[in-house]
Write an enzyme that holds these catalytic residues in place. Structure first.
Site, PDB file in Angstrom:
ATOM      1  CG  ASP A   1      -1.878  -1.100   1.107  1.00  0.00           C
ATOM      2  OD1 ASP A   1      -2.455  -1.593   0.138  1.00  0.00           O
ATOM      3  OD2 ASP A   1      -2.380  -1.487   2.397  1.00  0.00           O
TER       4      ASP A   1
ATOM      5  CG  ASP B   1      -6.535  -1.780  -1.391  1.00  0.00           C
ATOM      6  OD1 ASP B   1      -6.796  -2.759  -1.687  1.00  0.00           O
ATOM      7  OD2 ASP B   1      -5.459  -1.062  -0.908  1.00  0.00           O
TER       8      ASP B   1
END
Length: 164
Positions: free
Chosen positions: A125, A143
């Protein structure tokens, strides 16, 4: 070939191409982050946005991140099961453009994160949004695609109900 045409007669290939584009963009950006950032590094971009490097062994919002390792394979299996279901849905409903866009984004995002879990054992991330000391959990392109796809599914359902 059977995988090229949906039961509605529309081609499955454009929807799979969208998913592939999401996977490639997601993996490209994650490769850049892995190459230029150390774990925990953070660079301020604006007053509300940072680029960071975070490793997420869990799911959304780091759900199950503290588990003993079984979650990696659980989420890989879940991602593959979701992919099979989504491709089946695309074959069945490929003529429904908004619905198929939504499914393609979700498919690309899910598989983008599955690739990370298989390669690294965690999801990379790197997008961090914050305001006034409040930090939203870090996320990535995959995401984002899943989130936009989910929003499009909701919009598609609202529009379908209104047409009825």
């Amino acid at each position: 070939m059977a995988w090229q045409k949906s039961s509605t007669g529309s081609s499955l290939l454009p929807w799979l191409a969208i998913a592939l584009a999401i996977i490639l963009l997601d993996q490209f950006t994650k490769t850049l982050i892995l190459g230029y950032f150390q774990l925990g590094d953070s660079r301020t971009v604006t007053s509300f946005f940072n680029v960071v490097r975070v490793h997420n062994t869990g799911a959304a919002f780091s759900f199950l991140a503290g588990a003993s390792g079984w979650q990696r394979w659980f989420f890989v299996g879940l991602g593959f099961a979701a992919a099979v279901f989504i491709v089946w849905m695309l074959r069945s409903h490929g003529g429904q453009r908004l619905f198929s866009w939504a499914l393609s984004l979700i498919l690309g995002g899910a598989l983008g994160n599955v690739v990370d879990r298989l390669l690294h054992g965690y999801v990379v991330d790197f997008i961090q949004v914050h305001y006034g000391g409040w930090y939203f959990p870090s996320f990535n392109i995959a995401d984002s695609a899943i989130t936009v796809g989910a929003a499009l599914l909701i919009l598609d359902e609202i529009l379908r109900v209104r047409r009825s």
